[in-house]
Design a protein around this motif. Structure first.
Motif, PDB file in Angstrom:
ATOM      1  N   LYS A 123       0.938  -1.106  -0.025  1.00  0.00           N
ATOM      2  CA  LYS A 123      -0.165   0.018  -0.022  1.00  0.00           C
ATOM      3  C   LYS A 123       0.794   1.220   0.070  1.00  0.00           C
ATOM      4  O   LYS A 123       0.295   2.402  -0.728  1.00  0.00           O
ATOM      5  N   VAL A 124       2.014   1.037   0.406  1.00  0.00           N
ATOM      6  CA  VAL A 124       2.938   2.174   0.390  1.00  0.00           C
ATOM      7  C   VAL A 124       4.058   2.117  -0.788  1.00  0.00           C
ATOM      8  O   VAL A 124       4.324   3.386  -1.209  1.00  0.00           O
ATOM      9  N   ILE A 125       4.530   0.956  -0.813  1.00  0.00           N
ATOM     10  CA  ILE A 125       5.636   0.719  -2.143  1.00  0.00           C
ATOM     11  C   ILE A 125       4.703  -0.057  -3.182  1.00  0.00           C
ATOM     12  O   ILE A 125       4.439  -1.450  -2.880  1.00  0.00           O
ATOM     13  N   PRO A 126       4.363   0.599  -4.037  1.00  0.00           N
ATOM     14  CA  PRO A 126       3.421  -0.310  -5.110  1.00  0.00           C
ATOM     15  C   PRO A 126       4.112  -1.354  -5.711  1.00  0.00           C
ATOM     16  O   PRO A 126       5.174  -1.202  -6.214  1.00  0.00           O
ATOM     17  N   THR A 127       3.210  -2.202  -6.123  1.00  0.00           N
ATOM     18  CA  THR A 127       3.849  -3.457  -6.527  1.00  0.00           C
ATOM     19  C   THR A 127       4.204  -3.242  -8.248  1.00  0.00           C
ATOM     20  O   THR A 127       4.926  -4.006  -8.720  1.00  0.00           O
TER      21      THR A 127
END
Length: 159
Positions: A123-127
């Motif tokens: 949610k913080v570091i997008p995949t």
């Protein structure tokens, strides 16, 4: 080296173990860093069991900077990817054809008997981050974001 830095460095080897934790899904296309940021930490090598006794992890050295982790029947390749003075680990799933990565932080107790792992939140570091430079920039930007990390899991070193 200051005592706070030496304490942080002790935990670095733990990162490799973090990847193997069941709650960590390998979902990223690229590692945090394109290569290891430090050598294998001897204190991380060995056999580990989750605090609840349900999960087993074996951490071995592949070469000077890369670990092989055997976790509940699956193989992972892991290496230190320190960013923003944080002991991250890039963990690659070797069983899946996609060979995707998980991002984990670790903390090893001073006595080397307890390892705590937390995964990075997608949610913080997008995949969909497509290169390591972007991932590093996002981790640096969110280093103090309380939403950056997921739940913690603890492992105990077997004797």
């Amino acid at each position: 080296m200051s005592s706070s830095n030496s304490g942080r460095l002790r935990g670095v080897g733990v990162a490799i173990c973090l990847c193997i934790v069941a709650f960590v899904a390998c979902q990223y296309e690229v590692p945090i860093t394109s290569g290891p940021t430090r050598r294998v930490q001897e204190r991380l090598l060995g056999d580990w069991t989750s605090a609840d006794g349900k999960e087993q992890m074996k951490v071995r050295r592949l070469d000077e900077s890369v670990y092989i982790v055997y976790y509940d029947g699956d193989l992972f390749r892991a290496y230190h990817s320190d960013v923003a003075e944080t002991p991250f680990v890039s963990v690659q799933d070797l069983n899946a054809n996609s060979r995707k990565y998980a991002y984990v932080i670790w903390k090893l107790s001073d006595d080397g008997k307890s390892l705590r792992l937390r995964n990075v939140s997608n949610k913080v570091i997008p995949t969909d981050s497509k290169d390591s430079a972007t991932v590093v920039a996002l981790l640096e930007k969110n280093a103090h974001n309380p939403e950056l990390l997921g739940e913690e899991i603890e492992f105990q070193k077997e004797k």
